[in-house]
Scaffold this active site. Structure first.
Site, PDB file in Angstrom:
ATOM      1  N   TRP A 179       0.857  -1.181   0.000  1.00 45.03           N
ATOM      2  CA  TRP A 179       0.000   0.000   0.000  1.00 45.03           C
ATOM      3  C   TRP A 179       0.898   1.236   0.000  1.00 45.03           C
ATOM      4  O   TRP A 179       1.851   1.308   0.778  1.00 45.03           O
ATOM      5  CB  TRP A 179      -0.933   0.057   1.213  1.00 45.03           C
ATOM      6  CG  TRP A 179      -1.632   1.378   1.272  1.00 45.03           C
ATOM      7  CD1 TRP A 179      -2.614   1.814   0.427  1.00 45.03           C
ATOM      8  CD2 TRP A 179      -1.348   2.472   2.166  1.00 45.03           C
ATOM      9  NE1 TRP A 179      -2.968   3.105   0.745  1.00 45.03           N
ATOM     10  CE2 TRP A 179      -2.218   3.530   1.795  1.00 45.03           C
ATOM     11  CE3 TRP A 179      -0.458   2.651   3.221  1.00 45.03           C
ATOM     12  CZ2 TRP A 179      -2.210   4.762   2.466  1.00 45.03           C
ATOM     13  CZ3 TRP A 179      -0.457   3.878   3.881  1.00 45.03           C
ATOM     14  CH2 TRP A 179      -1.327   4.923   3.511  1.00 45.03           C
ATOM     15  N   GLU A 220      -3.021  -2.901  -2.542  1.00 49.59           N
ATOM     16  CA  GLU A 220      -4.185  -2.316  -1.865  1.00 49.59           C
ATOM     17  C   GLU A 220      -4.494  -0.938  -2.432  1.00 49.59           C
ATOM     18  O   GLU A 220      -3.698  -0.014  -2.304  1.00 49.59           O
ATOM     19  CB  GLU A 220      -3.894  -2.207  -0.361  1.00 49.59           C
ATOM     20  CG  GLU A 220      -5.029  -1.552   0.434  1.00 49.59           C
ATOM     21  CD  GLU A 220      -4.718  -1.406   1.914  1.00 49.59           C
ATOM     22  OE1 GLU A 220      -3.529  -1.529   2.309  1.00 49.59           O
ATOM     23  OE2 GLU A 220      -5.656  -1.137   2.690  1.00 49.59           O
ATOM     24  N   LYS A 222      -6.885   2.615  -2.926  1.00 48.17           N
ATOM     25  CA  LYS A 222      -7.526   3.540  -1.997  1.00 48.17           C
ATOM     26  C   LYS A 222      -8.085   4.717  -2.779  1.00 48.17           C
ATOM     27  O   LYS A 222      -7.505   5.123  -3.784  1.00 48.17           O
ATOM     28  CB  LYS A 222      -6.468   4.017  -0.999  1.00 48.17           C
ATOM     29  CG  LYS A 222      -6.982   4.917   0.075  1.00 48.17           C
ATOM     30  CD  LYS A 222      -5.983   5.028   1.208  1.00 48.17           C
ATOM     31  CE  LYS A 222      -6.509   5.984   2.253  1.00 48.17           C
ATOM     32  NZ  LYS A 222      -5.693   6.023   3.432  1.00 48.17           N
ATOM     33  N   ASP A 288     -12.786   7.015   5.715  1.00 52.70           N
ATOM     34  CA  ASP A 288     -11.858   5.926   6.035  1.00 52.70           C
ATOM     35  C   ASP A 288     -11.235   6.152   7.412  1.00 52.70           C
ATOM     36  O   ASP A 288     -10.042   6.347   7.552  1.00 52.70           O
ATOM     37  CB  ASP A 288     -10.772   5.888   4.943  1.00 52.70           C
ATOM     38  CG  ASP A 288      -9.724   4.819   5.181  1.00 52.70           C
ATOM     39  OD1 ASP A 288     -10.081   3.766   5.743  1.00 52.70           O
ATOM     40  OD2 ASP A 288      -8.563   5.034   4.809  1.00 52.70           O
TER      41      ASP A 288
HETATM   42  C1  RNT Z   1      -4.190   2.936   4.728  1.00 48.43           C
HETATM   43  C2  RNT Z   1      -4.248   1.486   4.431  1.00 48.43           C
HETATM   44  C3  RNT Z   1      -3.099   0.678   4.964  1.00 48.43           C
HETATM   45  C4  RNT Z   1      -2.692   1.060   6.367  1.00 48.43           C
HETATM   46  C5  RNT Z   1      -1.704   0.114   6.999  1.00 48.43           C
HETATM   47  C6  RNT Z   1      -1.087   0.689   8.206  1.00 48.43           C
HETATM   48  O1  RNT Z   1      -5.339   3.593   4.391  1.00 48.43           O
HETATM   49  O2  RNT Z   1      -5.450   0.949   4.873  1.00 48.43           O
HETATM   50  O3  RNT Z   1      -3.420  -0.666   4.882  1.00 48.43           O
HETATM   51  O4  RNT Z   1      -3.791   1.165   7.205  1.00 48.43           O
HETATM   52  O5  RNT Z   1      -0.771  -0.271   6.072  1.00 48.43           O
HETATM   53 ZN    ZN Z   2      -5.706  -1.145   4.758  1.00 45.81          ZN
END
Ligand code: RNT
Ligand code: ZN
Length: 411
Positions: A179, A220, A222, A288
């Site tokens: 991420w 990941e 976002k 979030d």
């Molecule tokens: C941030 C992501 C990520 C973090 C962690 C700490 O929005 O969700 O996964 O929360 O890596």
């Molecule tokens: Zn996350």
């Protein structure tokens, strides 16, 4: 109470014994970073990357020993199969001057020892691309500065090696979740080039030759972060296409979509194409916000999609939230138990019968049955699950005792 609940469920064609056995086999990866408000051990503790913890409840862990002790206590009050989710910023450096691009397995050996002591199922891992001086203008793998990109590419490759070590030591594959917070506060002049740079960086990371049997790489996405409201480089479409074309896995964080988009609906969409889907389970309140996971409708829907699609091993469940306003051990236990409760709720359901009602277009009966399930004696089965593992519903009194004896002494 359990015996009577067992009879009630069996009238629905649900075997509570099978449900209890299945629940005990579903691993939930517990995040170390709720223990210290995502500070980690390798920096100055200033959290960056558009994520934030709020609150200053006393007793936050300040070093490995304290975090380990807190997690140990928390794990002792959590039922089921647990994994540990570690971020790279939790390297145990013991004063050694080494930067994130040069981290080695030895810097995480104490975590392996801990996982073994606790009999955990395994360890998952995350490169830490925030809270660091090489986050130039808030960018990492998509930075226009090649030196910066290379630093973070090296960091990710180092993390893949460490993940192989975790897999070797624990005997289970390690999910490495990438991420990055890269993005822009306001209207960008170029949305494509940063994504092309991210794509190139990911290609270089994956080309390092890691062992795919041992390491599951996930990306990941976002939609926005604090100070990164207008554009994120690692968007949903970007990563889903990248993962599909490169044989890696998507990680869905249920705080990372528009409020009316549901991860419960995305799981089966991805299961149609992927062998593995990774999850970050959190609770967004209006945004979030990463509140502690609680038993809510969407959590139950997520659990149903995992259970009724036979995906309890394909979907890698991990928790991801951070609340500094309440006791941090309680936050961990409450969220982990909520996830388990939702899974149990999903297991205590005759999905074949409900699916048949759907296929026969008997939506009247489907609605009525789904409402009936909500009133069945779920709590009695949960209590039985806890008691078979030597646990009680009450964890607060033990957490309070630990707070008095340990947390309050941290000044
Ligand atoms: C941030 C992501 C990520 C973090 C962690 C700490 O929005 O969700 O996964 O929360 O890596
Ligand atoms: Zn996350």
């Amino acid at each position: 109470m359990y015996d009577s609940a067992k009879k009630v469920y069996s009238a629905y064609g649900v075997d509570t014994e099978k449900a209890l056995a299945a629940l005990a086999e579903i691993p939930v990866s517990v995040h170390c970073w709720q223990g210290d408000d995502v500070k980690g051990f390798d920096g100055d503790g200033d959290l960056s990357g558009g994520i934030q913890t709020t609150g200053n409840y006393p007793g936050s862990a300040r070093n490995f020993e304290e975090l380990k002790a807190d997690l140990k206590k928390a794990f002792s009050l959590m039922p089921g199969k647990k994994r540990l989710n570690v971020h790279a910023c939790y390297a145990v450096l013991n004063g050694e001057k080494v930067d994130r691009d040069a981290y080695l397995p030895k810097h995480f050996a104490p975590w392996v020892a801990f996982a073994k002591e606790e009999g955990l199922d395994g360890i998952d891992f995350n490169p830490t691309m925030f809270s660091h001086k090489n986050m130039k203008d808030g960018l990492s793998l998509s930075s226009p500065d090649e030196k910066i990109r290379n630093f973070w590419i090296k960091h990710c490759i180092a993390c893949l090696k460490i993940a192989e070590y975790f897999a070797d030591e624990t005997g289970t594959p390690c999910v490495v979740n990438i991420w990055i917070p890269d993005g822009y506060k306001d209207v960008p002049a170029d949305r494509l080039t940063p994504r092309l740079r991210l794509k190139d960086s990911l290609d270089k990371i994956l080309a390092c030759g890691y062992d795919k049997k041992k390491v599951i790489v996930a990306v990941e996405s976002k939609v926005f972060g604090i100070g990164i409201e207008s554009y994120t480089v690692g968007s949903n479409e970007f990563y889903q296409n990248y993962a599909a074309k490169n044989g890696i896995c998507c990680l869905l964080d249920n705080g990372h979509y528009h409020p009316l988009e549901y991860v419960s609906d995305k799981i089966p969409a991805l299961l149609a194409f992927y062998d593995t889907v990774a999850l970050h389970v959190t609770r967004g309140v209006r945004w979030d916000s990463d509140h502690v996971v609680l038993v809510e409708d969407e959590l139950k829907e997520i659990a149903k999609e995992i259970v009724r699609n036979g995906a309890t091993q394909k979907v890698k469940i991990a928790l991801d939230y951070f609340d500094a306003s309440i006791n941090r051990l309680s936050a961990l236990i409450t969220g982990q138990r909520a996830m388990q409760k939702a899974l149990l709720y999903a297991l205590l359901c005759n999905h074949d019968e409900l699916k048949a009602l759907q296929d026969n277009a008997d939506f009247t009966a489907l609605m009525v049955k789904q409402e009936e399930y909500k009133m069945l004696p779920f709590g009695a089965v949960w209590a039985e699950y806890l008691s078979r593992q030597g646990l009680k519903e009450d964890y607060l009194s033990e957490v309070r005792e630990y707070e008095r004896g340990v947390l309050k002494t941290r000044k």
